[in-house]
Design a protein around this motif. Sequence first.
Motif, mmCIF file in Angstrom:
data_model
loop_
_atom_site.group_PDB
_atom_site.id
_atom_site.type_symbol
_atom_site.label_atom_id
_atom_site.label_comp_id
_atom_site.label_asym_id
_atom_site.label_seq_id
_atom_site.Cartn_x
_atom_site.Cartn_y
_atom_site.Cartn_z
ATOM 1 N N ALA A 255 -10.689 -4.027 -7.850
ATOM 2 C CA ALA A 255 -9.730 -4.441 -8.870
ATOM 3 C C ALA A 255 -8.700 -3.335 -9.087
ATOM 4 C CB ALA A 255 -10.456 -4.768 -10.173
ATOM 5 N N THR B 100 -9.098 -8.445 -9.129
ATOM 6 C CA THR B 100 -8.078 -8.773 -10.127
ATOM 7 C C THR B 100 -7.103 -7.609 -10.259
ATOM 8 O OG1 THR B 100 -9.591 -10.175 -11.374
ATOM 9 C CG2 THR B 100 -7.715 -9.274 -12.589
ATOM 10 N N THR C 190 -4.277 -6.387 -13.107
ATOM 11 C CA THR C 190 -3.702 -6.660 -14.417
ATOM 12 C C THR C 190 -2.213 -6.318 -14.389
ATOM 13 O OG1 THR C 190 -4.191 -4.438 -15.256
ATOM 14 C CG2 THR C 190 -5.894 -6.135 -15.573
#
Length: 176
Positions: free
Chosen positions: A146, A164, A166
């Motif tokens: 991530a 992921t 952000t």
Amino acid sequence: MERKNILIIGAGAHAKVILEAILLQDEYHVIGFCVDTMAIGDTVFADYSVISDARLTNLPHTPSLYFVVAIGDNAARKEFYNSAQLKFTPATIVHPRSYVSAKARVGSGSVILAGAILNASSSIGVNTIVNLGVIVDHDCSIGDHAHLSPGTIVGSYASIADETTTSIGQIIVSSK
């Protein structure tokens, strides 16, 4: 303390930040960069040059040699990490101007950059970037590969899935 030898895979802007964190951490000796876009011997930054392509094809299996993948793109970072760990040992880089609770867990190959805060019982996955000024509160779970972009705030008990990325300054609230 004798410093361990480390390779940096990648040579873009993110690699500059990781190089600085490595130098300040003072645990590793950078032996060079592994890059596909430059020739072996080309200078990357200051006194550091390319010693291999990013696929590490010219380097022998050496478990005593450490590596970190300095590539922001999660899919590419995952691919290079998975390949490199077959030959070398993943390093965990923690900038000395970050705070990592003694009760936090940071996965192998992850990078914790300046100003980041990892609170008690937080867990960071493998090969994950915790970028500048990120706050991960207590009891959070961040997946593998991530990228928590600069200024991300992860509230207590929140979870972030593998791979992921952000947004800068994103606030993630727990669903608990």
